[in-house]
Design a protein around this motif. Structure first.
Motif, PDB file in Angstrom:
ATOM      1  N   ALA A  55       3.409  14.577  -0.773  1.00  0.00           N
ATOM      2  CA  ALA A  55       3.397  14.634  -2.233  1.00  0.00           C
ATOM      3  C   ALA A  55       2.023  15.039  -2.728  1.00  0.00           C
ATOM      4  CB  ALA A  55       3.785  13.284  -2.825  1.00  0.00           C
ATOM      5  N   GLU A  56       2.008  16.020  -3.641  1.00  0.00           N
ATOM      6  CA  GLU A  56       0.797  16.243  -4.416  1.00  0.00           C
ATOM      7  C   GLU A  56       0.965  15.468  -5.713  1.00  0.00           C
ATOM      8  OE1 GLU A  56      -2.068  19.324  -6.767  1.00  0.00           O
ATOM      9  OE2 GLU A  56      -0.149  20.089  -6.041  1.00  0.00           O
ATOM     10  N   VAL A  57       0.165  14.439  -5.883  1.00  0.00           N
ATOM     11  CA  VAL A  57       0.290  13.535  -7.020  1.00  0.00           C
ATOM     12  C   VAL A  57      -0.697  13.973  -8.095  1.00  0.00           C
ATOM     13  CG1 VAL A  57       0.157  11.145  -7.769  1.00  0.00           C
ATOM     14  CG2 VAL A  57       0.989  11.676  -5.478  1.00  0.00           C
ATOM     15  N   GLY A  58      -0.185  14.265  -9.283  1.00  0.00           N
ATOM     16  CA  GLY A  58      -1.005  14.885 -10.308  1.00  0.00           C
ATOM     17  C   GLY A  58      -1.127  16.370 -10.040  1.00  0.00           C
ATOM     18  N   ASN A  74       5.845  20.331   4.174  1.00  0.00           N
ATOM     19  CA  ASN A  74       7.011  20.083   3.338  1.00  0.00           C
ATOM     20  C   ASN A  74       6.547  19.305   2.110  1.00  0.00           C
ATOM     21  OD1 ASN A  74       9.518  19.552   2.254  1.00  0.00           O
ATOM     22  ND2 ASN A  74      10.091  18.038   3.793  1.00  0.00           N
ATOM     23  N   VAL A  75       6.143  20.024   1.071  1.00  0.00           N
ATOM     24  CA  VAL A  75       5.413  19.428  -0.044  1.00  0.00           C
ATOM     25  C   VAL A  75       6.225  19.489  -1.331  1.00  0.00           C
ATOM     26  CG1 VAL A  75       4.218  21.607  -0.573  1.00  0.00           C
ATOM     27  CG2 VAL A  75       3.179  19.431  -1.269  1.00  0.00           C
ATOM     28  N   PHE A  76       6.044  18.479  -2.175  1.00  0.00           N
ATOM     29  CA  PHE A  76       6.574  18.507  -3.531  1.00  0.00           C
ATOM     30  C   PHE A  76       5.511  17.945  -4.463  1.00  0.00           C
ATOM     31  CE2 PHE A  76       7.503  14.273  -2.090  1.00  0.00           C
ATOM     32  CZ  PHE A  76       7.481  13.465  -3.218  1.00  0.00           C
ATOM     33  N   GLY A  77       5.673  18.183  -5.762  1.00  0.00           N
ATOM     34  CA  GLY A  77       4.659  17.792  -6.724  1.00  0.00           C
ATOM     35  C   GLY A  77       5.167  16.806  -7.755  1.00  0.00           C
ATOM     36  N   ILE A  78       4.261  15.914  -8.199  1.00  0.00           N
ATOM     37  CA  ILE A  78       4.542  14.919  -9.236  1.00  0.00           C
ATOM     38  C   ILE A  78       3.442  15.027 -10.285  1.00  0.00           C
ATOM     39  CG2 ILE A  78       4.787  12.449  -9.752  1.00  0.00           C
ATOM     40  CD1 ILE A  78       5.438  12.031  -6.764  1.00  0.00           C
ATOM     41  N   ASP A  79       3.818  14.984 -11.563  1.00  0.00           N
ATOM     42  CA  ASP A  79       2.805  14.997 -12.618  1.00  0.00           C
ATOM     43  C   ASP A  79       3.313  14.243 -13.835  1.00  0.00           C
ATOM     44  OD1 ASP A  79       0.096  16.779 -12.998  1.00  0.00           O
ATOM     45  OD2 ASP A  79       1.024  16.316 -14.917  1.00  0.00           O
TER      46      ASP A  79
END
Length: 212
Positions: A55-58, A74-79
């Motif tokens: 996870a990329e957080v922010g 295997n990445v996803f993003g949260i903001d």
């Protein structure tokens, strides 16, 4: 500010500048070998262990998520900001992005192999950062990796408030963040302080750690 107030201010601030911010940072990784080096090290460490979700957080407009995906993760993003999420989805439709908070993530325990918090803790009041790190420890697998980038103060220790253009911000000394990580379930593996580049307002810090 109360907890709700500072989150609302940060969300509203980034919603208001989402397109401008996206244009400003879009190509920054291309010209910054320090940032690329730290992200490459993080990607290599995650690949060496049992690979899984990262996870990329922010995540903002998703440029770091895209870099990590290109590195094979295997990445996803949260903001927090729905406008930033829209910018990220438009620019990188092959990556999942979702609105959310790093203080209460909608993830199972030990769901992630890695977390990147790229200038993401800078708007969180310092007294709540241990809560954020405890949440990171919850959603990371044992031996999962976490990477932070952040503005750093001139002094060797401490946390310093500064006038960020979007929302109130805080500079962390790498050693201070490292100590906080060690107190919240992590083992620090690397830390770096670099001199400002022409487009920086001061020194910049990086810390890598692994969940115990």
């Amino acid at each position: 500010m109360t907890e709700i107030d500072d989150v609302l201010v940060t969300r509203a601030g980034y919603d208001a500048v989402a397109e401008l911010y996206t244009n400003l940072v879009e190509r920054q990784l291309d010209s910054n070998p320090f940032d690329r080096a730290m992200l490459d090290i993080f990607a290599a460490l995650v690949a060496e262990t049992e690979p899984g979700m990262v996870a990329e957080v922010g995540c903002g407009p998703g440029r770091v998520s895209a870099y990590l995906k290109a590195a094979g993760l295997n990445v996803f993003g949260i903001d927090l900001s729905p406008e930033m999420i829209r910018q990220a989805q438009a620019a990188h439709p092959d990556i999942r992005f979702e609105e959310g908070s790093m203080e209460q993530m909608s993830l199972d325990d030990a769901a992630l192999s890695g977390i990147v918090a790229w200038y993401s803790i800078i708007h969180t009041p310092p007294e709540r950062v241990p809560t954020v790190l405890t949440e990171f420890a919850r959603v990371l697998r044992p031996e999962g990796h976490v990477l932070f980038a952040f503005q750093a103060p001139e002094q060797a220790q401490g946390v310093e408030a500064f006038d960020h253009k979007v929302a109130p911000g805080y500079r962390w000394a790498p050693d201070t963040l490292a100590e906080t990580l060690e107190e919240t379930g992590f083992r620090v593996t690397a830390r770096m302080l670099r001199a400002p580049r022409p487009d920086d307002r001061g020194p910049q810090g990086y810390v890598l750690a692994v969940r115990n």
